[in-house]
Design an enzyme around this catalytic site. Structure first.
Site, PDB file in Angstrom:
ATOM      1  N   SER A   9       0.879  -1.437  -0.067  1.00  0.00           N
ATOM      2  CA  SER A   9      -0.015  -0.007   0.018  1.00  0.00           C
ATOM      3  C   SER A   9       1.049   1.255   0.006  1.00  0.00           C
ATOM      4  O   SER A   9       1.750   1.228   0.500  1.00  0.00           O
ATOM      5  CB  SER A   9      -0.874   0.092   1.274  1.00  0.00           C
ATOM      6  OG  SER A   9      -1.559   1.274   1.467  1.00  0.00           O
ATOM      7  N   HIS A  34      -0.972  -1.401  -4.035  1.00  0.00           N
ATOM      8  CA  HIS A  34      -2.649  -1.126  -3.422  1.00  0.00           C
ATOM      9  C   HIS A  34      -2.690   0.220  -3.350  1.00  0.00           C
ATOM     10  O   HIS A  34      -1.997   0.897  -2.584  1.00  0.00           O
ATOM     11  CB  HIS A  34      -2.577  -2.017  -2.292  1.00  0.00           C
ATOM     12  CG  HIS A  34      -3.889  -1.959  -1.531  1.00  0.00           C
ATOM     13  ND1 HIS A  34      -4.786  -2.736  -1.574  1.00  0.00           N
ATOM     14  CD2 HIS A  34      -4.263  -1.343  -0.241  1.00  0.00           C
ATOM     15  CE1 HIS A  34      -5.959  -2.557  -0.898  1.00  0.00           C
ATOM     16  NE2 HIS A  34      -5.336  -1.333  -0.255  1.00  0.00           N
ATOM     17  N   ASP A  36      -5.145   2.985  -1.614  1.00  0.00           N
ATOM     18  CA  ASP A  36      -5.823   3.364  -0.796  1.00  0.00           C
ATOM     19  C   ASP A  36      -6.604   4.732  -1.045  1.00  0.00           C
ATOM     20  O   ASP A  36      -6.305   5.657  -1.108  1.00  0.00           O
ATOM     21  CB  ASP A  36      -5.402   3.363   0.686  1.00  0.00           C
ATOM     22  CG  ASP A  36      -5.151   1.963   1.104  1.00  0.00           C
ATOM     23  OD1 ASP A  36      -6.289   1.118   1.002  1.00  0.00           O
ATOM     24  OD2 ASP A  36      -4.261   1.751   1.630  1.00  0.00           O
ATOM     25  N   MET A  38      -9.677   7.154  -0.057  1.00  0.00           N
ATOM     26  CA  MET A  38     -10.510   7.409   1.052  1.00  0.00           C
ATOM     27  C   MET A  38     -11.313   8.723   0.831  1.00  0.00           C
ATOM     28  O   MET A  38     -10.660   9.755   0.153  1.00  0.00           O
ATOM     29  CB  MET A  38      -9.526   7.641   2.341  1.00  0.00           C
ATOM     30  CG  MET A  38      -8.912   6.480   2.606  1.00  0.00           C
ATOM     31  SD  MET A  38      -7.945   6.293   4.200  1.00  0.00           S
ATOM     32  CE  MET A  38      -6.911   4.939   4.358  1.00  0.00           C
ATOM     33  N   HIS A  67      -8.402   0.363  -3.640  1.00  0.00           N
ATOM     34  CA  HIS A  67      -9.467   0.087  -2.646  1.00  0.00           C
ATOM     35  C   HIS A  67     -10.159   1.151  -2.260  1.00  0.00           C
ATOM     36  O   HIS A  67      -9.762   2.163  -1.616  1.00  0.00           O
ATOM     37  CB  HIS A  67      -8.455  -0.322  -1.526  1.00  0.00           C
ATOM     38  CG  HIS A  67      -9.315  -0.639  -0.119  1.00  0.00           C
ATOM     39  ND1 HIS A  67      -8.439  -0.983   1.084  1.00  0.00           N
ATOM     40  CD2 HIS A  67     -10.733  -1.067  -0.061  1.00  0.00           C
ATOM     41  CE1 HIS A  67      -9.479  -1.107   2.092  1.00  0.00           C
ATOM     42  NE2 HIS A  67     -10.596  -1.328   1.236  1.00  0.00           N
ATOM     43  N   MET A  69     -12.492   3.237  -0.276  1.00  0.00           N
ATOM     44  CA  MET A  69     -13.140   3.487   0.884  1.00  0.00           C
ATOM     45  C   MET A  69     -13.851   4.769   1.105  1.00  0.00           C
ATOM     46  O   MET A  69     -13.508   5.778   1.628  1.00  0.00           O
ATOM     47  CB  MET A  69     -12.022   3.386   2.042  1.00  0.00           C
ATOM     48  CG  MET A  69     -11.260   1.990   2.573  1.00  0.00           C
ATOM     49  SD  MET A  69      -9.936   2.220   3.431  1.00  0.00           S
ATOM     50  CE  MET A  69      -8.816   2.619   2.032  1.00  0.00           C
ATOM     51  N   MET A 138     -10.422  -7.328   5.533  1.00  0.00           N
ATOM     52  CA  MET A 138      -9.872  -6.151   6.512  1.00  0.00           C
ATOM     53  C   MET A 138      -9.525  -6.931   7.570  1.00  0.00           C
ATOM     54  O   MET A 138     -10.509  -7.484   8.313  1.00  0.00           O
ATOM     55  CB  MET A 138     -10.731  -4.969   6.640  1.00  0.00           C
ATOM     56  CG  MET A 138     -11.289  -4.416   5.058  1.00  0.00           C
ATOM     57  SD  MET A 138      -9.682  -3.779   4.515  1.00  0.00           S
ATOM     58  CE  MET A 138      -8.787  -2.653   5.694  1.00  0.00           C
ATOM     59  N   ASP A 177      -5.972  -7.361   4.191  1.00  0.00           N
ATOM     60  CA  ASP A 177      -5.203  -5.790   4.178  1.00  0.00           C
ATOM     61  C   ASP A 177      -5.520  -5.543   5.749  1.00  0.00           C
ATOM     62  O   ASP A 177      -6.523  -5.466   6.453  1.00  0.00           O
ATOM     63  CB  ASP A 177      -6.311  -4.885   3.405  1.00  0.00           C
ATOM     64  CG  ASP A 177      -5.838  -3.446   3.219  1.00  0.00           C
ATOM     65  OD1 ASP A 177      -4.576  -3.315   3.848  1.00  0.00           O
ATOM     66  OD2 ASP A 177      -6.698  -2.659   2.709  1.00  0.00           O
TER      67      ASP A 177
HETATM   68  C1  DX5 Z   1      -6.385   0.628   5.904  1.00  0.00           C
HETATM   69  C2  DX5 Z   1      -5.937   0.688   4.572  1.00  0.00           C
HETATM   70  C3  DX5 Z   1      -4.697  -0.472   4.389  1.00  0.00           C
HETATM   71  C4  DX5 Z   1      -3.514   0.069   5.264  1.00  0.00           C
HETATM   72  C5  DX5 Z   1      -2.509  -1.121   5.106  1.00  0.00           C
HETATM   73  O1  DX5 Z   1      -7.285   1.840   5.991  1.00  0.00           O
HETATM   74  O2  DX5 Z   1      -6.874  -0.084   3.584  1.00  0.00           O
HETATM   75  O3  DX5 Z   1      -4.584  -0.641   3.039  1.00  0.00           O
HETATM   76  O4  DX5 Z   1      -3.047   1.381   4.572  1.00  0.00           O
HETATM   77  O5  DX5 Z   1      -1.497  -0.414   5.986  1.00  0.00           O
HETATM   78  P1  DX5 Z   1      -0.834  -1.126   7.054  1.00  0.00           P
HETATM   79  O6  DX5 Z   1      -0.158  -2.470   6.466  1.00  0.00           O
HETATM   80  O7  DX5 Z   1       0.310  -0.349   7.719  1.00  0.00           O
HETATM   81  O8  DX5 Z   1      -1.871  -1.496   8.161  1.00  0.00           O
HETATM   82 ZN    ZN Z   2      -6.539  -0.847   1.575  1.00  0.00          ZN
END
Ligand code: DX5
Ligand code: ZN
Length: 216
Positions: A9, A34, A36, A38, A67, A69, A138, A177
């Site tokens: 990520s 990956h 993220d 948000m 991903h 979110m 998750m 994840d």
């Molecule tokens: C959490 C994310 C993950 C996260 C992973 O909200 O979806 O992808 O960034 O990071 P680590 O491995 O540090 O938990």
């Molecule tokens: Zn993620």
């Protein structure tokens, strides 16, 4: 399933240089990036949009897994697919119409993923097994990197594998994840993980290539 894929990520990377950071992770041996995404609503933090995904896609050869979110992914699916993301993953918790959303992702030309929060059951996988390409389990509550891995959820990985396999979804990839490190990777793989997403363990390390190798 074949050998496990490692998907770093980029959440913890320098956000002003994500494409270069992704390339650095590719050179360190990553199989997938990956990303993220948000929205500040589904989770408190706001990160990046499809333009950044497109820039990353231009810099690397490995697949990008977005991903999402976000509370309203339907408006973003086409943009992330056009940006060149190989997988687009939406959260099961945000929609009464998961089947429709997964169809929209495939129609847009990407592979369709569904993510499940720690408190979300996976019984529904029985009914989406034919229309999903990836399930993202998750093992932290989404929103932040660097949180503690919730080990008791390993059972959910094996349960998901069983449900998928017995409902025509044996090709569906299971990705995990949240807090993935070299101290839980082995258990995650034996529970049935095909992809290990890992943020801080890789990007916070002095030697990302060694960290990726240790996860394998
Ligand atoms: C959490 C994310 C993950 C996260 C992973 O909200 O979806 O992808 O960034 O990071 P680590 O491995 O540090 O938990
Ligand atoms: Zn993620």
């Amino acid at each position: 399933m074949g050998k496990v894929m490692i998907a770093p990520s980029v959440l913890g990377c320098d956000q002003g240089h994500l494409a270069e950071e992704a390339l650095r992770l590719q050179k360190a041996g990553a199989d997938m990036i990956h990303l993220d995404v948000m929205d500040g609503v589904f989770v408190p933090v706001l990160t990046v949009g499809a333009a950044v995904a497109e820039s990353i896609v231009r810099h690397v050869d490995i697949p990008i897994d977005a991903h999402l979110m976000v509370q309203e992914p339907s408006n973003l699916i086409v943009a992330f697919a056009n940006a060149g993301c190989s997988y687009i993953t939406v959260h099961a918790e945000i929609t009464a119409h998961l089947d429709r959303l997964l169809g929209q992702i495939r129609t847009a030309g990407a592979r369709a993923g569904v993510a499940v929060n720690p408190s979300t059951h996976v019984d529904f996988l029985r009914w989406v097994a034919p229309v999903v390409d990836l399930v993202l389990i998750m093992t932290v509550n989404p929103g932040y990197g660097g949180q503690e891995h919730m080990k008791y959820l390993h059972e959910k990985i094996s349960e998901s594998r069983r449900i998928l396999d017995s409902n025509g979804g044996s090709e569906v990839l299971i990705s995990v994840d949240g807090g993935v490190t070299d101290s839980n990777a082995k258990q995650l793989i034996s529970a049935g993980a095909d992809i290990l997403v890992s943020g801080s363990f890789i990007t916070g390390s002095d030697d990302p290539a060694a960290a990726i190798e240790r996860l394998r």
